[in-house]
Design a protein around this motif. Sequence first.
Motif, PDB file in Angstrom:
ATOM      1  N   ILE A  24       4.167   9.577   2.119  1.00  0.00           N
ATOM      2  CA  ILE A  24       3.450   8.810   3.129  1.00  0.00           C
ATOM      3  C   ILE A  24       2.329   9.651   3.716  1.00  0.00           C
ATOM      4  CG2 ILE A  24       5.411   7.364   3.737  1.00  0.00           C
ATOM      5  CD1 ILE A  24       5.791   9.099   6.226  1.00  0.00           C
ATOM      6  N   ASP A  25       1.334   8.970   4.220  1.00  0.00           N
ATOM      7  CA  ASP A  25       0.242   9.595   4.943  1.00  0.00           C
ATOM      8  C   ASP A  25       0.452   9.250   6.411  1.00  0.00           C
ATOM      9  OD1 ASP A  25      -2.091  10.478   6.081  1.00  0.00           O
ATOM     10  OD2 ASP A  25      -3.415   9.211   4.872  1.00  0.00           O
ATOM     11  N   ASN A  26       0.875  10.226   7.218  1.00  0.00           N
ATOM     12  CA  ASN A  26       1.183   9.971   8.626  1.00  0.00           C
ATOM     13  C   ASN A  26      -0.012   9.479   9.429  1.00  0.00           C
ATOM     14  OD1 ASN A  26       3.906  10.551   8.489  1.00  0.00           O
ATOM     15  ND2 ASN A  26       3.599  12.725   8.841  1.00  0.00           N
ATOM     16  N   ALA A  27      -1.213   9.690   8.932  1.00  0.00           N
ATOM     17  CA  ALA A  27      -2.410   9.252   9.653  1.00  0.00           C
ATOM     18  C   ALA A  27      -2.811   7.821   9.278  1.00  0.00           C
ATOM     19  CB  ALA A  27      -3.566  10.198   9.374  1.00  0.00           C
ATOM     20  N   GLY A  30       0.795  -1.220   0.000  1.00  0.00           N
ATOM     21  CA  GLY A  30       0.000   0.000   0.000  1.00  0.00           C
ATOM     22  C   GLY A  30       0.829   1.273   0.000  1.00  0.00           C
ATOM     23  N   LEU A  31       2.146   1.136   0.152  1.00  0.00           N
ATOM     24  CA  LEU A  31       3.021   2.302   0.232  1.00  0.00           C
ATOM     25  C   LEU A  31       3.986   2.383  -0.952  1.00  0.00           C
ATOM     26  CD1 LEU A  31       3.914   4.710   1.985  1.00  0.00           C
ATOM     27  CD2 LEU A  31       5.502   3.168   3.121  1.00  0.00           C
ATOM     28  N   GLN A  62       2.719   2.443  11.667  1.00  0.00           N
ATOM     29  CA  GLN A  62       2.256   3.810  11.449  1.00  0.00           C
ATOM     30  C   GLN A  62       3.491   4.698  11.320  1.00  0.00           C
ATOM     31  OE1 GLN A  62       0.084   6.175  14.513  1.00  0.00           O
ATOM     32  NE2 GLN A  62      -1.502   6.140  12.936  1.00  0.00           N
ATOM     33  N   PRO A  63       3.573   5.469  10.225  1.00  0.00           N
ATOM     34  CA  PRO A  63       4.749   6.328  10.026  1.00  0.00           C
ATOM     35  C   PRO A  63       4.856   7.413  11.098  1.00  0.00           C
ATOM     36  CG  PRO A  63       3.250   6.451   8.137  1.00  0.00           C
ATOM     37  CD  PRO A  63       2.613   5.590   9.154  1.00  0.00           C
ATOM     38  N   ARG A  64       6.079   7.690  11.532  1.00  0.00           N
ATOM     39  CA  ARG A  64       6.343   8.754  12.513  1.00  0.00           C
ATOM     40  C   ARG A  64       7.182   9.873  11.924  1.00  0.00           C
ATOM     41  NH1 ARG A  64       2.276   8.628  15.153  1.00  0.00           N
ATOM     42  NH2 ARG A  64       1.945   6.869  16.489  1.00  0.00           N
ATOM     43  N   TRP A  65       8.088   9.547  10.992  1.00  0.00           N
ATOM     44  CA  TRP A  65       8.920  10.551  10.345  1.00  0.00           C
ATOM     45  C   TRP A  65       9.404   9.998   9.012  1.00  0.00           C
ATOM     46  CZ3 TRP A  65      13.719   8.780   9.211  1.00  0.00           C
ATOM     47  CH2 TRP A  65      14.248   7.757   9.999  1.00  0.00           C
ATOM     48  N   GLU A  66       9.856  10.904   8.145  1.00  0.00           N
ATOM     49  CA  GLU A  66      10.445  10.495   6.869  1.00  0.00           C
ATOM     50  C   GLU A  66      11.604  11.414   6.534  1.00  0.00           C
ATOM     51  OE1 GLU A  66       8.372  11.491   3.054  1.00  0.00           O
ATOM     52  OE2 GLU A  66       6.790  12.145   4.424  1.00  0.00           O
ATOM     53  N   SER A  67      12.543  10.866   5.775  1.00  0.00           N
ATOM     54  CA  SER A  67      13.704  11.626   5.340  1.00  0.00           C
ATOM     55  C   SER A  67      13.969  11.291   3.876  1.00  0.00           C
ATOM     56  CB  SER A  67      14.920  11.253   6.194  1.00  0.00           C
ATOM     57  OG  SER A  67      16.082  11.867   5.699  1.00  0.00           O
TER      58      SER A  67
END
Length: 129
Positions: free
Chosen positions: A54-57, A28-29, A80-85
């Motif tokens: 990404i959708d953080n929610a 899905g990502l 569940q995503p918390r941060w991205e770089s």
Amino acid sequence: MIYSSFIMIIQKRKERRFAESGKVFIPGLCPLPGFLLDISGGGCRIRFPSSIEIDNASDYKASFALGNKIANVPFILVLQPRWESKQSTGTEIGFEVLHVPETKRLASYIEYRCRRIVSTGTKPVAAAI
């Protein structure tokens, strides 16, 4: 001790986290697998080979095929995503592991790996990317 800096990293976190290698599939990502960089019972860091949004929610169902031969059956976890770089080589994302039935199996695996690292003095293998 040779691995004292590694042990210090573990102690500074809420949960034990260590370098681990393996592929992570999150259809899905991203259509391509991500590469696991580190993991704990509460989170993980994954590098994807492309730029992704990404959708953080959102929660994402992920299948982990770890490089360690002990875990020959993939873990299925909800993240569940918390941060991205964003990087020139792709995207690194930090995820929180949400509580699902497989988290008990993940916790057992992590305890085994941490005990093995401490008792044998072996350094875990980080993803070679």
